[in-house]
Design a protein around this motif. Structure first.
Motif, mmCIF file in Angstrom:
data_model
loop_
_atom_site.group_PDB
_atom_site.id
_atom_site.type_symbol
_atom_site.label_atom_id
_atom_site.label_comp_id
_atom_site.label_asym_id
_atom_site.label_seq_id
_atom_site.Cartn_x
_atom_site.Cartn_y
_atom_site.Cartn_z
ATOM 1 N N UNK A 188 8.979 -13.242 2.521
ATOM 2 C CA UNK A 188 8.707 -12.390 3.675
ATOM 3 C C UNK A 188 8.256 -10.981 3.339
ATOM 4 N N UNK A 189 8.103 -10.665 2.044
ATOM 5 C CA UNK A 189 7.611 -9.349 1.648
ATOM 6 C C UNK A 189 6.130 -9.244 1.987
ATOM 7 N N UNK A 190 5.744 -8.129 2.585
ATOM 8 C CA UNK A 190 4.352 -7.922 2.971
ATOM 9 C C UNK A 190 3.736 -6.846 2.075
ATOM 10 N N UNK A 191 2.695 -7.241 1.364
ATOM 11 C CA UNK A 191 1.951 -6.304 0.520
ATOM 12 C C UNK A 191 0.630 -5.988 1.201
ATOM 13 N N UNK A 192 0.243 -4.739 1.133
ATOM 14 C CA UNK A 192 -1.038 -4.300 1.679
ATOM 15 C C UNK A 192 -2.036 -4.149 0.540
ATOM 16 N N UNK A 193 -3.242 -4.631 0.748
ATOM 17 C CA UNK A 193 -4.291 -4.433 -0.241
ATOM 18 C C UNK A 193 -4.764 -2.990 -0.088
ATOM 19 N N UNK A 194 -4.580 -2.212 -1.154
ATOM 20 C CA UNK A 194 -4.942 -0.796 -1.107
ATOM 21 C C UNK A 194 -6.326 -0.541 -1.702
ATOM 22 N N UNK A 195 -6.736 -1.395 -2.640
ATOM 23 C CA UNK A 195 -8.092 -1.356 -3.191
ATOM 24 C C UNK A 195 -8.558 -2.806 -3.265
ATOM 25 N N UNK A 196 -9.601 -3.120 -2.523
ATOM 26 C CA UNK A 196 -10.093 -4.496 -2.469
ATOM 27 C C UNK A 196 -11.360 -4.661 -3.296
ATOM 28 N N UNK A 197 -11.631 -5.919 -3.618
ATOM 29 C CA UNK A 197 -12.927 -6.320 -4.170
ATOM 30 C C UNK A 197 -13.307 -5.635 -5.480
ATOM 31 N N UNK A 198 -12.401 -5.627 -6.426
ATOM 32 C CA UNK A 198 -12.702 -5.105 -7.752
ATOM 33 C C UNK A 198 -13.200 -6.300 -8.571
ATOM 34 N N UNK A 199 -14.514 -6.454 -8.633
ATOM 35 C CA UNK A 199 -15.105 -7.624 -9.282
ATOM 36 C C UNK A 199 -14.871 -7.625 -10.782
ATOM 37 N N UNK A 200 -14.647 -8.828 -11.291
ATOM 38 C CA UNK A 200 -14.424 -9.065 -12.713
ATOM 39 C C UNK A 200 -15.367 -10.178 -13.159
ATOM 40 N N UNK A 201 -15.571 -10.329 -14.436
ATOM 41 C CA UNK A 201 -16.433 -11.412 -14.911
ATOM 42 C C UNK A 201 -15.814 -12.773 -14.624
ATOM 43 N N UNK A 202 -14.494 -12.812 -14.464
ATOM 44 C CA UNK A 202 -13.814 -14.079 -14.218
ATOM 45 C C UNK A 202 -13.054 -14.101 -12.883
ATOM 46 N N UNK A 203 -13.488 -13.275 -11.930
ATOM 47 C CA UNK A 203 -12.852 -13.288 -10.615
ATOM 48 C C UNK A 203 -12.869 -11.929 -9.943
#
Length: 185
Positions: free
Chosen positions: A157-172
């Protein structure tokens, strides 16, 4: 002649707009540039906000896995997220005798797919407001999107907020989060 000039100008504007999109830079994370041509580990080790996560990944023996082909979506908790756990939790998890528990927790932050925030928003919408995702560690996560802000809820039930999204990597892709996700134990 004027019509040709206007068309050339309009074409140049369109091309420059697409060029801006094609060369959009990854966001900085922990004061360090993130490079799309590097893998998750190669980038994470440079973020001053993820030293605890990197130490935990090393202690769990997951470095080679996260340097692998992927694709992976990693919900990466910050040092502050780890510090918010009960006192002594991180130190206890980093002990060799707790490697299995640490591995379980860390792999509950990894989904075996590349899911950018736009992909998450589409999945959430298609599923009526919440999308269930299984992690590499077998944990269930619930992803939600409200006004472009993604949240991740763990089995506890812990809710995490995405604070920085879409940091592209070579493998994801990495999405920085403000809480540690925990499996039901």
């Amino acid at each position: 002649m004027r019509k040709t000039t206007k068309l050339l100008f309009a074409g140049a504007v369109v091309l420059s707009a697409f060029a801006g999109i094609a060369y959009a830079k990854n966001p900085m994370v922990g004061g360090a540039p993130m490079y799309a041509e590097k893998n998750i580990i190669e980038n994470a080790v440079n973020s001053k906000d993820h030293t605890t996560l990197v130490a935990a990944v090393k202690a769990a023996g997951l470095v080679e896995t996260l340097q692998g082909k992927g694709p992976f979506t990693v919900f990466a908790p910050t040092n502050e997220a780890f510090a918010a756990l009960p006192k002594g939790t991180v130190e206890t998890l980093l002990k060799p005798e707790n490697k299995d528990k640490l591995t379980k927790i860390l792999t509950c932050h990894v989904v075996a797919a590349k899911a950018m925030s736009g992909d998450v928003a589409k999945m959430v919408k298609a599923d009526g407001g919440a999308h269930a995702a299984k992690t590499a560690g077998g944990c269930g996560l619930t992803l939600k999107d409200k006004d472009g802000k993604v949240t991740v809820t763990d089995e506890s039930g812990n809710v995490a907020h995405v604070t920085i999204a879409d940091v592209e990597q070579s493998n994801g892709v990495i999405h920085v989060i403000d809480k540690v996700l925990l499996p039901k134990m």
